[in-house]
Design a protein around this motif. Structure first.
Motif, PDB file in Angstrom:
ATOM      1  N   ALA A 234      -9.682 -28.215  -5.667  1.00 50.52           N
ATOM      2  CA  ALA A 234      -9.767 -27.213  -4.608  1.00 50.52           C
ATOM      3  C   ALA A 234      -8.601 -26.236  -4.606  1.00 50.52           C
ATOM      4  CB  ALA A 234      -9.867 -27.895  -3.252  1.00 50.52           C
ATOM      5  N   VAL A 235      -8.937 -24.963  -4.482  1.00 44.56           N
ATOM      6  CA  VAL A 235      -7.965 -23.881  -4.337  1.00 44.56           C
ATOM      7  C   VAL A 235      -7.715 -23.656  -2.850  1.00 44.56           C
ATOM      8  CG1 VAL A 235      -7.599 -21.402  -4.668  1.00 44.56           C
ATOM      9  CG2 VAL A 235      -8.663 -22.766  -6.483  1.00 44.56           C
ATOM     10  N   ASP A 236      -6.447 -23.505  -2.482  1.00 44.33           N
ATOM     11  CA  ASP A 236      -6.090 -23.253  -1.083  1.00 44.33           C
ATOM     12  C   ASP A 236      -6.570 -21.862  -0.690  1.00 44.33           C
ATOM     13  OD1 ASP A 236      -4.969 -22.876   1.400  1.00 44.33           O
ATOM     14  OD2 ASP A 236      -2.896 -23.226   0.765  1.00 44.33           O
ATOM     15  N   PRO A 237      -7.562 -21.755   0.202  1.00 42.77           N
ATOM     16  CA  PRO A 237      -8.096 -20.435   0.543  1.00 42.77           C
ATOM     17  C   PRO A 237      -7.136 -19.577   1.354  1.00 42.77           C
ATOM     18  CG  PRO A 237      -9.110 -22.127   1.897  1.00 42.77           C
ATOM     19  CD  PRO A 237      -8.290 -22.846   0.872  1.00 42.77           C
ATOM     20  N   THR A 238      -6.076 -20.203   1.883  1.00 44.01           N
ATOM     21  CA  THR A 238      -5.128 -19.433   2.691  1.00 44.01           C
ATOM     22  C   THR A 238      -3.947 -18.908   1.877  1.00 44.01           C
ATOM     23  OG1 THR A 238      -3.787 -21.372   3.313  1.00 44.01           O
ATOM     24  CG2 THR A 238      -5.726 -20.885   4.672  1.00 44.01           C
ATOM     25  N   ALA A 239      -3.814 -19.329   0.632  1.00 46.42           N
ATOM     26  CA  ALA A 239      -2.655 -18.940  -0.176  1.00 46.42           C
ATOM     27  C   ALA A 239      -2.721 -17.469  -0.567  1.00 46.42           C
ATOM     28  CB  ALA A 239      -2.569 -19.805  -1.431  1.00 46.42           C
ATOM     29  N   SER A 240      -1.554 -16.850  -0.687  1.00 44.53           N
ATOM     30  CA  SER A 240      -1.464 -15.463  -1.146  1.00 44.53           C
ATOM     31  C   SER A 240      -1.684 -15.408  -2.650  1.00 44.53           C
ATOM     32  CB  SER A 240      -0.091 -14.892  -0.810  1.00 44.53           C
ATOM     33  OG  SER A 240       0.913 -15.562  -1.561  1.00 44.53           O
ATOM     34  N   SER A 241      -1.797 -14.199  -3.191  1.00 50.87           N
ATOM     35  CA  SER A 241      -1.972 -14.056  -4.638  1.00 50.87           C
ATOM     36  C   SER A 241      -0.790 -14.652  -5.395  1.00 50.87           C
ATOM     37  CB  SER A 241      -2.160 -12.579  -5.002  1.00 50.87           C
ATOM     38  OG  SER A 241      -1.025 -11.824  -4.606  1.00 50.87           O
ATOM     39  N   THR A 242       0.421 -14.363  -4.963  1.00 53.84           N
ATOM     40  CA  THR A 242       1.591 -14.921  -5.630  1.00 53.84           C
ATOM     41  C   THR A 242       1.696 -16.419  -5.384  1.00 53.84           C
ATOM     42  OG1 THR A 242       2.924 -14.193  -3.736  1.00 53.84           O
ATOM     43  CG2 THR A 242       2.929 -12.783  -5.678  1.00 53.84           C
ATOM     44  N   GLY A 243       1.313 -16.862  -4.198  1.00 51.25           N
ATOM     45  CA  GLY A 243       1.333 -18.287  -3.901  1.00 51.25           C
ATOM     46  C   GLY A 243       0.408 -19.066  -4.819  1.00 51.25           C
ATOM     47  N   LEU A 244      -0.768 -18.516  -5.098  1.00 51.71           N
ATOM     48  CA  LEU A 244      -1.710 -19.174  -6.004  1.00 51.71           C
ATOM     49  C   LEU A 244      -1.136 -19.268  -7.413  1.00 51.71           C
ATOM     50  CD1 LEU A 244      -5.123 -17.633  -4.882  1.00 51.71           C
ATOM     51  CD2 LEU A 244      -4.374 -20.007  -4.602  1.00 51.71           C
ATOM     52  N   LEU A 245      -0.464 -18.204  -7.859  1.00 49.94           N
ATOM     53  CA  LEU A 245       0.135 -18.215  -9.186  1.00 49.94           C
ATOM     54  C   LEU A 245       1.228 -19.278  -9.288  1.00 49.94           C
ATOM     55  CD1 LEU A 245       0.417 -14.378  -9.892  1.00 49.94           C
ATOM     56  CD2 LEU A 245      -1.207 -15.986 -10.913  1.00 49.94           C
ATOM     57  N   ILE A 246       2.017 -19.407  -8.238  1.00 49.16           N
ATOM     58  CA  ILE A 246       3.086 -20.409  -8.236  1.00 49.16           C
ATOM     59  C   ILE A 246       2.501 -21.814  -8.270  1.00 49.16           C
ATOM     60  CG2 ILE A 246       4.924 -21.413  -6.825  1.00 49.16           C
ATOM     61  CD1 ILE A 246       5.565 -18.496  -5.941  1.00 49.16           C
ATOM     62  N   GLU A 247       1.471 -22.061  -7.475  1.00 46.24           N
ATOM     63  CA  GLU A 247       0.845 -23.390  -7.471  1.00 46.24           C
ATOM     64  C   GLU A 247       0.202 -23.699  -8.814  1.00 46.24           C
ATOM     65  OE1 GLU A 247       1.093 -25.783  -5.143  1.00 46.24           O
ATOM     66  OE2 GLU A 247       2.552 -24.362  -4.355  1.00 46.24           O
ATOM     67  N   GLN A 248      -0.396 -22.689  -9.441  1.00 43.61           N
ATOM     68  CA  GLN A 248      -0.984 -22.909 -10.755  1.00 43.61           C
ATOM     69  C   GLN A 248       0.102 -23.241 -11.772  1.00 43.61           C
ATOM     70  OE1 GLN A 248      -2.801 -19.528 -12.906  1.00 43.61           O
ATOM     71  NE2 GLN A 248      -4.575 -20.847 -13.244  1.00 43.61           N
ATOM     72  N   ASP A 371      -9.985  -9.773  -3.534  1.00 40.19           N
ATOM     73  CA  ASP A 371      -9.802 -10.894  -2.614  1.00 40.19           C
ATOM     74  C   ASP A 371      -8.401 -10.955  -2.028  1.00 40.19           C
ATOM     75  OD1 ASP A 371     -12.379 -11.660  -3.131  1.00 40.19           O
ATOM     76  OD2 ASP A 371     -11.867 -13.495  -4.204  1.00 40.19           O
ATOM     77  N   LYS A 372      -7.408 -10.826  -2.899  1.00 36.76           N
ATOM     78  CA  LYS A 372      -6.010 -11.029  -2.487  1.00 36.76           C
ATOM     79  C   LYS A 372      -5.145  -9.981  -3.185  1.00 36.76           C
ATOM     80  CE  LYS A 372      -6.621 -16.040  -1.945  1.00 36.76           C
ATOM     81  NZ  LYS A 372      -6.290 -16.209  -0.524  1.00 36.76           N
ATOM     82  N   PRO A 373      -5.073  -8.788  -2.614  1.00 37.02           N
ATOM     83  CA  PRO A 373      -4.304  -7.710  -3.256  1.00 37.02           C
ATOM     84  C   PRO A 373      -2.886  -8.148  -3.594  1.00 37.02           C
ATOM     85  CG  PRO A 373      -5.548  -6.876  -1.386  1.00 37.02           C
ATOM     86  CD  PRO A 373      -5.680  -8.366  -1.352  1.00 37.02           C
ATOM     87  N   ASN A 374      -2.427  -7.747  -4.765  1.00 37.39           N
ATOM     88  CA  ASN A 374      -1.091  -8.119  -5.220  1.00 37.39           C
ATOM     89  C   ASN A 374      -0.027  -7.235  -4.574  1.00 37.39           C
ATOM     90  OD1 ASN A 374      -1.796 -10.172  -7.207  1.00 37.39           O
ATOM     91  ND2 ASN A 374      -2.730  -8.488  -8.339  1.00 37.39           N
ATOM     92  N   PRO A 375       1.203  -7.736  -4.458  1.00 33.23           N
ATOM     93  CA  PRO A 375       2.296  -6.900  -3.958  1.00 33.23           C
ATOM     94  C   PRO A 375       2.471  -5.676  -4.838  1.00 33.23           C
ATOM     95  CG  PRO A 375       2.952  -9.209  -4.013  1.00 33.23           C
ATOM     96  CD  PRO A 375       1.640  -9.120  -4.730  1.00 33.23           C
ATOM     97  N   SER A 376       2.783  -4.556  -4.237  1.00 38.35           N
ATOM     98  CA  SER A 376       2.958  -3.315  -5.000  1.00 38.35           C
ATOM     99  C   SER A 376       4.372  -3.137  -5.514  1.00 38.35           C
ATOM    100  CB  SER A 376       2.576  -2.109  -4.133  1.00 38.35           C
ATOM    101  OG  SER A 376       3.365  -2.078  -2.944  1.00 38.35           O
ATOM    102  N   SER A 377       5.319  -3.916  -4.977  1.00 35.32           N
ATOM    103  CA  SER A 377       6.719  -3.807  -5.385  1.00 35.32           C
ATOM    104  C   SER A 377       7.085  -4.940  -6.332  1.00 35.32           C
ATOM    105  CB  SER A 377       7.642  -3.865  -4.167  1.00 35.32           C
ATOM    106  OG  SER A 377       8.984  -4.024  -4.553  1.00 35.32           O
TER     107      SER A 377
END
Length: 385
Positions: A234-248, A371-377
Motif C-alpha cells: 500500500a502507498v500512503d495516499p496522504t504523502a506528498s510527491s517528495t515524501g513518496l520518493l523518500i519512502e520508496q 496527482d501530486k504536483p512537484n515543488p517548483s523550487s
C-alpha cells in the motif's frame, strides 16, 4: 513490464466471446448512462484471453464531448456456473499496462479465484493502448534517464534541472490537451464505468503499488460500489510527491541490504563478506561510476550512475532477480562492464531493442504530476517531505 499489446474492438469470433449472464449493475450517474450501459464486444486474442475496448469521456464534466478508448483484457472464469464476477487488477506505476500484466500474470492467481472470477486487466487512460500520452522520443528519454538524479554539485544540479524542464516542456508541447485528465481521480471514475459495463454490481479489485492508491481512491469516491479490495504494497495516499520518493528510497535500501546479506553468504560475492561492507562497496562503486561511466556491449550508450542505480533497483523488486543482480554487479565491479545493469534498467523503463520506448515513463510523469504536483523550487527537494 512487457511491451504494449495493441488491442481493437471487434465482434466476437466464437461463442467463447459472448456475454455472461450477470447481476444488474448499479444505476449510472446522470448524463453518463451511455458509458455505464455500453457492452464491450470481446474477441479472442490468443492464449485463452479475450480483448475489447470501452469508451469513457475525456472530461467527466462534459460527457458529450471528446471520448477516450480504454483497452481491456480478461481471462474468463473456468467455471461459469459458479462465476461470481470480474476481478479487476492494476499492477502499479502509474503507467504500467494492466493489459500486459494480466496477459503475463493471470494464470498465477489462485485456482479458486480463476475458477470463479474473470481476471480482468485494463490500460488506464493515457497508458499503453488507451490513448497513450506521448511526450518524448527515444533519444530524448535516453538522455533524460542517463542524467544524474542525485547531483553532487551545481553543474550536476543544473543539468538535472534542465533535463526535467525539458521533459515537462515536451509534454506541454505534445500532450497538453490530454494532461489535465490523466490523473487518478479520472482513472477511478473509469473503473466504475468498466465495472458497470462488464456487468458487475460491485467492484472486486486487486492492486499493487500505485494500484493500491488507485483502489483506495475508488473506494473513497464509490464506497457503496465496493465488494472487496486487495491492496498489495500500500502507498500512503496522504504523502506528498517528495515524501513518496523518500519512502520508496527507504524501501530500496531495505531491499538492497537483504540482497547484500544473501550475497555475502556465498563465495565470490563482488561486494565483500558482510552487509555493511557490501553497502560501503556499493557506495564507492556508484561514486566511481558517476565519474567514469561504464561501457556496454549492446550499443553506444554509457552506463552512468543513474542507469546503474536503475538497473540495481529493477532487480530488487523480486528475489528471483538476485542471481542476475549478483552477476551484473560482478561484471560491473570487476570488469567495468555495465551491459547487464543496462539491460535491467531498460527492462524497468520498457526500452525496446530498437531504441524506442513504451509510454510508461511519459505516463508515469504525467499522472504523478496531476496527482501530486512537484515543488517548483530546487531548494525544496533538500528539505524532506
Amino acid at each position: 513490464m512487457a511491451t504494449v499489446l495493441a488491442l481493437a474492438a471487434t465482434a466476437c469470433s466464437s461463442s467463447s466471446g459472448g456475454e455472461e449472464k450477470a447481476t444488474p449493475a448499479t444505476s449510472a450517474p446522470g448524463g453518463l448512462e451511455s458509458f455505464y450501459n455500453q457492452k464491450p464486444s470481446w474477441r479472442d486474442c490468443g492464449g485463452g484471453f479475450q480483448c475489447a475496448k470501452a469508451q469513457v469521456p475525456l472530461d467527466y464534466r462534459k460527457p458529450s464531448g471528446e471520448k477516450l478508448g480504454l483497452s481491456l483484457i480478461r481471462l474468463p472464469a473456468k467455471d461459469k456456473s459458479s462465476r461470481i464476477g470480474s476481478l479487476f487488477t492494476n499492477p502499479g506505476g502509474p503507467g504500467g499496462s494492466g493489459v500486459e500484466f494480466v496477459r503475463q500474470a493471470a494464470t498465477s492467481f489462485g485456482a479458486d479465484l480463476r475458477k470463479r472470477f474473470d481476471i480482468v486487466g485494463f490500460d488506464p487512460r493515457g497508458v499503453g493502448a488507451s490513448d497513450p500520452v506521448r511526450c518524448n522520443t527515444g533519444p530524448q528519454l535516453d538522455k533524460f534517464l542517463a542524467t544524474d538524479s542525485s547531483p553532487d554539485d551545481q553543474q550536476e544540479t543544473d543539468a538535472f534541472a534542465a533535463e526535467s524542464k525539458g521533459f515537462a516542456q515536451n509534454c506541454k508541447t505534445k500532450a497538453s490537451s490530454e494532461l489535465p485528465y490523466v490523473g487518478t481521480a479520472n482513472a477511478a471514475r473509469d473503473i466504475d464505468v468498466l465495472r458497470a459495463a462488464l456487468g458487475d454490481q460491485k467492484l472486486t479489485y486487486y492492486g499493487a503499488s500505485y494500484g493500491t492508491y488507485l483502489g483506495a481512491f475508488y473506494a473513497e469516491q464509490f464506497p457503496s460500489n465496493v465488494r472487496a479490495l486487495a491492496l498489495d504494497g500500500a502507498v500512503d495516499p496522504t504523502a506528498s510527491s517528495t515524501g513518496l520518493l523518500i519512502e520508496q528510497a527507504k524501501g530500496f535500501e531495505t531491499a538492497f541490504r537483504a540482497f547484500a546479506e544473501n550475497c555475502v553468504k556465498s563465495s565470490g560475492c563482488p561486494l565483500g563478506t558482510s552487509a555493511d561492507a557490501a553497502i560501503a562497496k556499493m557506495t564507492s562503486f556508484l561514486a566511481q561510476t558517476d565519474k567514469r561511466p561504464l561501457a556496454n556491449t549492446r550499443d553506444t550508450r554509457k552506463v552512468t550512475e543513474a542507469l546503474a542505480v536503475m538497473g540495481i533497483a529493477t532487480a530488487l523488486y523480486l528475489k528471483e532477480y538476485w542471481p542476475v543482480l549478483r552477476q551484473a554487479l560482478t561484471q560491473a565491479i570487476q570488469k567495468s562492464d555495465g551491459t547487464l545493469l543496462l539491460t535491467l534498467a531498460d527492462q524497468m523503463v520498457e526500452r525496446k531493442p530498437d531504441g524506442s520506448y513504451s509510454n510508461q515513463t511519459d505516463a508515469n510523469m504525467a499522472v504523478n504530476c496531476v496527482d501530486k504536483p512537484n515543488p517548483s523550487s530546487l531548494a525544496e527537494y533538500g528539505t524532506g517531505p
